[in-house]
Design a protein around this motif. Structure first.
Motif, PDB file in Angstrom:
ATOM      1  N   CYS A  30      44.076 -11.405 -17.504  1.00 28.22           N
ATOM      2  CA  CYS A  30      43.947 -12.743 -17.790  1.00 28.22           C
ATOM      3  C   CYS A  30      44.536 -13.123 -19.130  1.00 28.22           C
ATOM      4  CB  CYS A  30      42.472 -13.117 -18.194  1.00 28.22           C
ATOM      5  SG  CYS A  30      42.011 -14.961 -18.359  1.00 28.22           S
ATOM      6  N   PHE A  32      44.321 -15.800 -20.881  1.00 24.12           N
ATOM      7  CA  PHE A  32      43.684 -16.562 -21.939  1.00 24.12           C
ATOM      8  C   PHE A  32      43.296 -15.455 -23.166  1.00 24.12           C
ATOM      9  CE2 PHE A  32      42.209 -19.942 -19.012  1.00 24.12           C
ATOM     10  CZ  PHE A  32      43.369 -20.518 -19.148  1.00 24.12           C
ATOM     11  N   ALA A  33      43.155 -14.227 -22.979  1.00 25.91           N
ATOM     12  CA  ALA A  33      43.163 -13.060 -23.982  1.00 25.91           C
ATOM     13  C   ALA A  33      41.986 -13.440 -24.826  1.00 25.91           C
ATOM     14  CB  ALA A  33      44.460 -13.299 -24.744  1.00 25.91           C
ATOM     15  N   CYS A  37      36.483 -10.641 -24.771  1.00 22.35           N
ATOM     16  CA  CYS A  37      36.206 -10.803 -23.441  1.00 22.35           C
ATOM     17  C   CYS A  37      35.865  -9.139 -22.709  1.00 22.35           C
ATOM     18  CB  CYS A  37      37.679 -10.833 -22.555  1.00 22.35           C
ATOM     19  SG  CYS A  37      37.480 -10.738 -20.809  1.00 22.35           S
ATOM     20  N   TRP A  53      44.920  -6.166 -23.272  1.00 28.76           N
ATOM     21  CA  TRP A  53      44.182  -7.225 -22.469  1.00 28.76           C
ATOM     22  C   TRP A  53      44.716  -8.737 -22.784  1.00 28.76           C
ATOM     23  CZ3 TRP A  53      41.712  -8.023 -18.325  1.00 28.76           C
ATOM     24  CH2 TRP A  53      41.002  -9.168 -17.988  1.00 28.76           C
ATOM     25  N   THR A  90      38.632 -12.271 -14.455  1.00 33.75           N
ATOM     26  CA  THR A  90      39.832 -13.146 -14.666  1.00 33.75           C
ATOM     27  C   THR A  90      39.166 -14.697 -14.657  1.00 33.75           C
ATOM     28  OG1 THR A  90      41.907 -13.482 -14.120  1.00 33.75           O
ATOM     29  CG2 THR A  90      40.267 -13.483 -12.128  1.00 33.75           C
ATOM     30  N   ASP A  91      40.403 -15.529 -15.231  1.00 37.85           N
ATOM     31  CA  ASP A  91      40.000 -16.994 -15.091  1.00 37.85           C
ATOM     32  C   ASP A  91      40.890 -17.543 -13.846  1.00 37.85           C
ATOM     33  OD1 ASP A  91      39.024 -19.260 -17.413  1.00 37.85           O
ATOM     34  OD2 ASP A  91      40.304 -19.779 -15.439  1.00 37.85           O
ATOM     35  N   ASP A 294      29.857 -13.233 -18.320  1.00 37.88           N
ATOM     36  CA  ASP A 294      31.063 -13.772 -18.871  1.00 37.88           C
ATOM     37  C   ASP A 294      31.447 -15.074 -18.558  1.00 37.88           C
ATOM     38  OD1 ASP A 294      34.337 -13.310 -17.752  1.00 37.88           O
ATOM     39  OD2 ASP A 294      33.842 -13.235 -19.775  1.00 37.88           O
ATOM     40  N   LYS A 295      32.447 -15.529 -19.554  1.00 40.12           N
ATOM     41  CA  LYS A 295      33.353 -16.888 -19.369  1.00 40.12           C
ATOM     42  C   LYS A 295      32.577 -18.173 -19.518  1.00 40.12           C
ATOM     43  CE  LYS A 295      35.386 -15.803 -15.861  1.00 40.12           C
ATOM     44  NZ  LYS A 295      36.217 -16.340 -14.660  1.00 40.12           N
TER      45      LYS A 295
HETATM   46  S1  SF4 Z   1      36.730 -14.301 -21.103  1.00 42.75           S
HETATM   47 FE1  SF4 Z   1      37.226 -15.167 -19.165  1.00 42.75          FE
HETATM   48  S2  SF4 Z   1      38.725 -16.542 -19.912  1.00 42.75           S
HETATM   49 FE2  SF4 Z   1      38.796 -14.977 -21.572  1.00 42.75          FE
HETATM   50  S3  SF4 Z   1      40.062 -13.545 -21.314  1.00 42.75           S
HETATM   51 FE3  SF4 Z   1      38.078 -12.629 -20.237  1.00 42.75          FE
HETATM   52  S4  SF4 Z   1      38.527 -13.464 -18.249  1.00 42.75           S
HETATM   53 FE4  SF4 Z   1      39.922 -14.569 -19.389  1.00 42.75          FE
END
Ligand code: SF4
Length: 295
Positions: A30, A32-33, A37, A53, A90-91, A294-295
């Motif tokens: 992902c 967005f890093a 995460c 990551w 992942t996003d 998550d997210k």
């Molecule tokens: S928390 Fe979500 S948006 Fe952020 S890096 Fe991880 S998978 Fe990607």
């Protein structure tokens, strides 16, 4: 940056998250890093480290075709009563999606199949607005945006390449206006909120203003691999702030935050979906809860 196109072996996968039947992850990695995460462990499957990551994204370019083949094999009765979640590690609307449209094409496959269950989405990107036309064609959909702060500087620091929080809240409002069922995910609940009640107050007010009523709230998960990466990234931060992150793992701290969360939920007329703030380590052992982590 390591971008690649790969062919996946499967795409509609069973999921260990309580309440979710299947996940679709159209990408590995992902961009967005986010510094916190939990999916950073994924590197081990592709020869990368936790520290890598955010520096690699592999697009599963055969995802739509795979999904078309797997849907009739894995779902009975068109999947009525089942939930498919985009995405757990992942996003689904990170930058590469603008080019490869894998999430969009997977949604099109679900529509063509006549999927009768719930599609739930979780993202940090307003690219999700592109697919409003498809959301309207699904029988049941719930679209969530992760928002951890109203301060774009804070989101830029922790969620390095994700669109800033302000754009996510605007996206929630736009989805709501279009009649799409939405939710907000406050996860992780940043540890400094204990000392800055007004910051969480502003965040909940902004969510309520978007028209979204349902929220998930999750405490910070500091499993060792996450902690090591996060603390490396935060090594130039003030010691007091870093200490807050460590102390956030204590039960007393979580309880203090929970009290604050409940007070602000009532104030802003918001609904806590699971009727509890998620704590990763305890939550996974609870078979009677539904939701996503998550997210
Ligand atoms: S928390 Fe979500 S948006 Fe952020 S890096 Fe991880 S998978 Fe990607």
């Amino acid at each position: 940056m390591d971008f690649r196109k790969i062919a996946a072996k499967s795409i509609l996968n069973r999921c260990g998250i309580p309440g979710i039947d299947f996940v679709v992850n159209p990408y590995i990695g992902c961009r967005f890093a986010c510094k916190y995460c939990y999916a950073s462990f994924m590197g081990r499957f592709v020869g990368k480290t936790v520290a890598d990551w955010g520096e690699y994204v592999y697009a599963k370019t055969n995802a739509p075709e795979l999904l078309r083949a797997e849907l009739p094999k894995k779902l009975k009765n068109k999947g009525v009563g089942k939930e498919i979640f985009f995405s757990s590690v992942t996003d689904p609307y990170q930058g590469m999606e603008a080019k490869y449209r894998l999430t969009r094409r997977c949604l099109e496959e679900l529509i063509a199949f006549g999927f009768g269950g719930l599609v739930s989405i979780l993202t940090k990107s307003d690219l999700v607005l592109r697919d409003i036309d498809l959301f309207k064609k699904l029988p049941r959909v719930s679209v969530g945006l992760t928002v951890t702060s109203t301060d774009d500087g804070v989101s830029r620091f922790f969620e390095t390449y994700a669109p800033p929080s302000s754009r996510r809240i605007t996206a929630l409002a736009a989805l709501h206006k279009e009649g799409i069922k939405t939710y907000a995910f406050i996860g992780p609940l940043l540890p400094h909120f204990v000392a800055q009640e007004d910051a969480l107050d502003r965040l909940m007010a902004a969510i309520a203003q978007s028209g979204t009523r349902d929220i998930f709230v999750e405490h910070l998960n500091l499993s060792s691999y996450i902690r090591n990466r996060l603390m490396e990234e935060m090594k130039r931060e003030e010691r007091a702030v870093v200490e807050k992150f460590y102390s956030s793992q204590s039960k007393a701290y979580r309880e203090e935050l929970d009290v604050l969360v409940r007070r602000l939920l009532t104030k802003h007329d918001l609904r806590l979906i699971l009727n509890q703030t998620i704590y990763h380590k305890e939550f996974q052992s609870r078979p009677d809860t539904t939701g996503r982590i998550d997210k």
